[in-house]
Enzyme design. Sequence first.
Site, PDB file in Angstrom:
ATOM      1  N   TRP A 106       0.834  -1.216   0.000  1.00  0.00           N
ATOM      2  CA  TRP A 106       0.000   0.000   0.000  1.00  0.00           C
ATOM      3  C   TRP A 106       0.853   1.243   0.000  1.00  0.00           C
ATOM      4  CZ3 TRP A 106      -4.334  -0.803  -2.019  1.00  0.00           C
ATOM      5  CH2 TRP A 106      -5.051  -1.982  -1.777  1.00  0.00           C
ATOM      6  N   ASP A 180      -1.802   6.340   6.322  1.00  0.00           N
ATOM      7  CA  ASP A 180      -2.903   5.551   5.754  1.00  0.00           C
ATOM      8  C   ASP A 180      -3.248   4.515   6.821  1.00  0.00           C
ATOM      9  OD1 ASP A 180      -4.521   3.702   4.501  1.00  0.00           O
ATOM     10  OD2 ASP A 180      -3.161   3.339   2.810  1.00  0.00           O
ATOM     11  N   LYS A 204     -12.669  -1.784   5.891  1.00  0.00           N
ATOM     12  CA  LYS A 204     -11.916  -2.785   6.636  1.00  0.00           C
ATOM     13  C   LYS A 204     -12.445  -2.872   8.061  1.00  0.00           C
ATOM     14  CE  LYS A 204      -9.373  -2.886   2.935  1.00  0.00           C
ATOM     15  NZ  LYS A 204      -8.154  -2.162   2.646  1.00  0.00           N
TER      16      LYS A 204
HETATM   17  C1  LIG Z   1      -7.642  -1.594   1.323  1.00  0.00           C
HETATM   18  C2  LIG Z   1      -6.571  -0.583   1.476  1.00  0.00           C
HETATM   19  C3  LIG Z   1      -6.415   0.473   0.565  1.00  0.00           C
HETATM   20  C4  LIG Z   1      -7.244   0.581  -0.699  1.00  0.00           C
HETATM   21  O1  LIG Z   1      -8.460   1.114  -0.455  1.00  0.00           O
HETATM   22  P1  LIG Z   1      -9.513   1.318  -1.654  1.00  0.00           P
HETATM   23  O2  LIG Z   1     -10.720   1.721  -0.880  1.00  0.00           O
HETATM   24  O3  LIG Z   1      -9.647   0.020  -2.373  1.00  0.00           O
HETATM   25  O4  LIG Z   1      -8.994   2.392  -2.528  1.00  0.00           O
HETATM   26  C5  LIG Z   1      -5.427   1.398   0.796  1.00  0.00           C
HETATM   27  N1  LIG Z   1      -4.615   1.298   1.867  1.00  0.00           N
HETATM   28  C6  LIG Z   1      -4.723   0.293   2.760  1.00  0.00           C
HETATM   29  C7  LIG Z   1      -3.805   0.229   3.917  1.00  0.00           C
HETATM   30  C8  LIG Z   1      -5.707  -0.673   2.590  1.00  0.00           C
HETATM   31  O5  LIG Z   1      -5.815  -1.683   3.476  1.00  0.00           O
END
Ligand SMILES: *Cc1c(COP(=O)(O)O)cnc(C)c1O
Length: 373
Positions: A106, A180, A204
Site C-alpha cells: 500500500w 494511511d 476494513k
Molecule cells: C484496502 C486498502 C487500501 C485501498 O483502499 P480502496 O478503498 O480500495 O482504494 C489502501 N490502503 C490500505 C492500507 C488498505 O488496506
Amino acid sequence: MTTPSGRRPYNFSAGPAAMPEAVLQRAAAEMLDWQGSGMSVMEMSHRGKEFGAICAQAEADFRALLAVPEHFHILFMQGGGLGENAIVPMNLSRGNKADFVITGSWSAKSQKEAQRYCQSNIAASNADNQHTQIPAPSTWQVSDDASYVHLCSNETIHGVEFQALPDLAALGSKAPLVIDFSSHVASRPVDWTRVGLAFGGAQKNLGPAGLTLVIVRDDLLGHALDICPSAFNYRIVADNKSMYNTPPTWGIYIAGLTFQWLRQQTEGALTGVAAMEQRNAAKARLLYDFIDASPFYENRVAHDCRSRMNVPFFLKNESRNEAFLAGAREAGLLQLKGHKSVGGMRASIYNAMPFEGVQALVDYMREFERSHA
Ligand SMILES: *Cc1c(COP(=O)(O)O)cnc(C)c1O
C-alpha cells in the site's frame, strides 16, 4: 448460511470485511423506516434534518472514540484509500517534494501515485526483506524540504504494523506526518500530536465500502494545487461540512452505528478504543502464539511489527492449502485465502471479529494439523 452450531460463519476477509452483528441487526430493523421518519436512510436528502442529525452524530462519535482534537477536521469523502493517494499530494504537496516510507504494497502504491503530482522520495524501504520488518526511524532519509512524510500504519497485505508512530521532529523533519490507517483505524488509539493527516477507507474496520475518512489538521487546508477537483479539495470539503457534493450517506450511517457500537464496548474497566485495543491484542496473541509454537504453520513477519489486524500465515507444506481452505469453509471459517502477491493464508481479525472467532480458527488449525501432520 449458518454453521452446525447455528451461528453466522466467522468471516476473515481483509475487506470489505465482517461487521459487528449488532450493527447489521440495527440497520436491518431501521431499513424501511428510520426512527419514524417514513424513509430508509438511503432515501433521505443529504441536506434534510434527519440525515443532518445522523451525520453530525457520526462525526461526534468518531471524534470522541478516537479523541480527535478540535483543531482537526473530520471529513467524509469518497474515492477510497487509492483515491487519497492522489488527493493527498494534490492538497498537501504544493507541487514540491514528499517523503515515503515503504513498508508494503500500500505504501509502495502511494509513493508511485504521488509521483504524478510532486517529487516522491523514498525515505526508507523494507522491500529487500520482502516487507517483513519496519526500518528503524533513525535510518530514514527524510528530506529537509518535504511537504509531508507518508507511511502506511498497518500494511494489510503483508501484515506489518507500526506499534508506535515516529516522532518526525526528532528525525530533523518539520513536515507533517500522513498516515494511511485504512486497515487498523479504531483498533487502537492514535497519537494525534504526531499526525498531520490520517486517511482510511471504511470497508476494513468501520463499515461498507464507499466511505473514506480523512482527519486533517487545520493548518494543512488551503494549499491545494489548481488541478485538484473541487470535490476533493479538503478546504472546500471542510467548509461545506462534507456536503459540498452528495456524501456517501449510507456509508456514513453504517459507520456511525459502528462508532456507537465501538464506544459501548468494554473489557474490564476499559471502554471504547482502549477496550478494543486490549481485545485485539489478546486475539492477535492467541493466533501468533499458536502459529509460532506449531511446526506445521509459520508467520514470517518480525515480532516487533506484527499486525494485530492482518495475520498472513503459511502451511509449511503448501500442497495442503486447498484442503485447508475447504475444511475451514466447512467449519464456518470464511475468506482465509492469502493475498495473491503473498500467497498462503491470511486471517484478518478486525474489531468486529470476536475473540471466539479467533479461538474457533485456532481450534480448526490445531485439528487440521493433527489430522494431516
Ligand atoms: C484496502 C486498502 C487500501 C485501498 O483502499 P480502496 O478503498 O480500495 O482504494 C489502501 N490502503 C490500505 C492500507 C488498505 O488496506
